[in-house]
Enzyme design. Structure first.
Site, PDB file in Angstrom:
ATOM      1  N   TYR A  57       0.755  -1.123  -0.071  1.00  0.00           N
ATOM      2  CA  TYR A  57       0.050   0.089  -0.091  1.00  0.00           C
ATOM      3  C   TYR A  57       0.783   1.285  -0.027  1.00  0.00           C
ATOM      4  O   TYR A  57       1.818   1.231   0.817  1.00  0.00           O
ATOM      5  CB  TYR A  57      -1.062  -0.103   1.384  1.00  0.00           C
ATOM      6  CG  TYR A  57      -1.784   1.457   1.401  1.00  0.00           C
ATOM      7  CD1 TYR A  57      -2.610   1.754   0.490  1.00  0.00           C
ATOM      8  CD2 TYR A  57      -0.999   2.255   2.258  1.00  0.00           C
ATOM      9  CE1 TYR A  57      -3.191   3.007   0.352  1.00  0.00           C
ATOM     10  CE2 TYR A  57      -1.872   3.700   2.218  1.00  0.00           C
ATOM     11  CZ  TYR A  57      -2.564   4.131   1.387  1.00  0.00           C
ATOM     12  OH  TYR A  57      -3.207   5.190   1.521  1.00  0.00           O
ATOM     13  N   GLY A  64      -5.312   5.635  -0.544  1.00  0.00           N
ATOM     14  CA  GLY A  64      -6.531   5.569  -0.074  1.00  0.00           C
ATOM     15  C   GLY A  64      -7.704   4.578  -0.837  1.00  0.00           C
ATOM     16  O   GLY A  64      -7.126   3.547  -0.823  1.00  0.00           O
TER      17      GLY A  64
END
Length: 552
Positions: A57, A64
């Site tokens: 991530y 997001g």
């Protein structure tokens, strides 16, 4: 100064950060050796994960709600620069330099702990910018306090990459020029480093640390005002005696009462309770009389330690929470250098900072209200025990000047306006969570708004305190300032260096602004520290167990 600030060792305190942020010269900023090793190890873990082609991530994925979009390793560095550019969307006046310095130091410390996957060079450049006092210009508004302070901190990352505007030793200039003059090379962001810089709680914490420091000094100034109010209103010293506070031993309350008592030592204006009682004839049988001297004073004097005590005790736990926050790793994801694992979570959430600042701004606003009420007592001839109306210079009725002057009337009205604004700020910002960013950030802290509100409340109360102190010194002159206690006399002398006696109506705004600046500088609070003595030693056992606020 000359103290060492050791980054990455979990040793920073609110006091250290606030001292540095106010006066940055003379400090030695160092990176802890063990932290440097952890940083290098976690960066290796991140690099290996990127090279493996696995999605990580914010490193090889979008941010997001866009985290399902996976990119190849070759694009990972460019993703970070775009992240920074896309978040330069703040607005409002620039944050104060004091707050920005605190923000930078806290961010450097967080990254230096060694779990964010950034290179040592990132923290070294942050430290070098602090040494050279090269600061980003950060707009105050734009953070919801979860996902970290993404928008405000993007201006910090922008500076480190040689873009945007810098404040360099008080002068605005292009960041690239400021870095070049200091001999510093802008960063080329590696994977994760842009996200690590902006995905944290450092901006809200910078505001919080600065607010805590200023609030401590306001606590001392409030006790000074209470002592001067007791003198100039010829009030009783009884409400500050130890017996009362030993039997309601909140540490902050006890400390406040003890400080007022010490400030009043040697006063020839404040009244002992037994003397007030003795001023009335004794009454026997079924008689009745009106007392010549009342036995108790208004709450804004008599109950002042119970108001200031709440601020003191709120500061105690708020500072403890902030000590934890500024020594935490609060971005996402984190890398474990021991196991080689990556951990995804939400350490960027500012809940503790928000709760602390919402509570602190309420306690601060209550202080502002207390001080305004003390000023109201002073200017009202119905409650000021024989002082002139509005504290004007006494004149005979036959004097031409009679009836022409109104003294502190307008200043007290201004004080009430400031107090009302401070009280309005007490609406808890943390109650206004807003789902945002395609409902990925569907619960947010709003802690940055809470911290900014608390800072603005501090500024309002500093100006209220300036009005109150000026009025109290005027009242002291009317009573006879030579009858003040030695400690309050010393404070009176300092105030008189910026605000003179009001012998006729004149503009007061510039003098009051100078006095507010004197309060904000900490000089009045520093003057009063010698009155604290060994307050902890005087505390009853129950209060010592509860703990006295220890941060300054």
């Amino acid at each position: 100064m000359g103290a060492v600030l050791l980054l990455g060792a979990d040793s920073l305190s609110v006091e250290d950060v606030s001292d540095f942020a106010r006066r940055p010269d003379g400090w030695d900023i160092r990176l802890d050796e063990a932290a440097e090793d952890r940083m290098a190890a976690s960066a290796r873990v991140k690099d290996e994960l990127v090279a493996s082609g696995r999605p990580v991530y914010g490193v090889t994925t979008g941010f997001g709600d866009s985290c399902g979009r996976h990119i190849g390793p070759a694009k990972a560095a460019d993703l970070q620069r775009n992240l920074i550019a896309g978040h330069l969307a703040g607005n409002g006046e620039p944050a104060p330099a004091e707050v920005v310095r605190a923000t930078m130091l806290i961010r450097a410390n967080s990254l230096a702990r060694g779990y964010s996957g950034v290179r040592v060079a990132v923290v070294e450049l942050l430290a070098d910018c602090l040494r050279a006092d090269i600061l980003p210009v950060i707009p105050q508004r734009g953070s919801v306090g979860a996902g970290g302070d993404l928008v405000p901190l993007s201006y910090l990352a922008d500076l480190l990459t040689g873009h945007g505007t810098a404040l360099h030793r008080g002068e605005l200039r292009p960041a690239a020029d400021a870095l070049r003059e200091a001999g510093l090379t802008p960063l080329r962001l590696a994977p994760k480093e842009g996200l690590a810089l902006i995905n944290g709680t450092s901006f809200m914490a910078g505001y919080a640390v600065a607010t805590i420091r200023a609030a401590h000094e306001l606590s001392a100034v409030t006790d000074l005002c209470t002592a001067l109010a007791a003198e100039t209103l010829e009030a009783s010293t009884a409400p500050f005696e130890p017996f009362l506070h030993q039997h309601k031993p909140h540490p902050g309350q006890y400390t406040s009462a003890a400080r007022v008592r010490r400030l009043l030592h040697g006063s020839r204006l404040a009244v002992r309770h037994e003397d007030r009682v003795g001023a009335n004839p004794r009454l026997a049988g079924d008689g009745y009389q009106l007392l010549r001297s009342g036995l108790q004073d208004r709450y804004s004097v008599r109950c002042a330690p119970h108001v200031t005590g709440v601020l003191n005790d709120t500061l105690g736990w708020a500072a403890d929470w902030l000590d934890t926050e500024i020594n935490s790793t609060n971005d996402n994801p984190l890398f474990d250098p021991d196991t080689g694992e990556v951990h995804h979570g939400g350490n960027f959430y500012g809940g503790h900072v928000g709760q602390a600042m919402d509570a602190l701004k309420l306690a601060l606003a209550s202080i502002g209200d207390l001080l305004d009420r003390q000023t109201a007592l002073l200017v009202d001839e119905k409650s000021n025990h024989g002082l002139t109306a509005n504290l004007i210079r006494p004149v005979l009725d036959a004097d031409y000047e009679s009836g022409l002057h109104h003294g502190f009337k307008a200043a007290q009205s201004a004080s009430s306006a400031l107090a009302a604004e401070a009280l309005k700020n007490t609406m808890p910002a943390t109650a206004f969570s807003r789902s945002t960013e395609s409902h990925n950030q569907d619960k947010v802290s709003m802690a940055t708004v809470a911290a900014r509100d608390a800072w603005h409340t501090v500024e309002l109360v500093q100006h209220i305190a300036a009005i109150t102190l000026a009025a109290l010194c005027q009242a002291a002159d009317l009573r006879g300032s030579d009858r003040l206690a030695p400690a309050t006399q010393a404070a009176y002398d300092l105030v008189r260096t910026v605000v003179g006696f009001l012998d006729r109506d004149r503009r007061l705004d510039t003098e009051l602004a100078d006095l507010a600046a004197l309060i904000a500088s900490g000089r009045i609070g520093a003057l009063l520290t010698t009155t604290d003595g060994h307050l902890t030693d005087e505390l009853p056992e129950q209060a010592r167990r509860s703990g006295v606020h220890g941060h300054a």
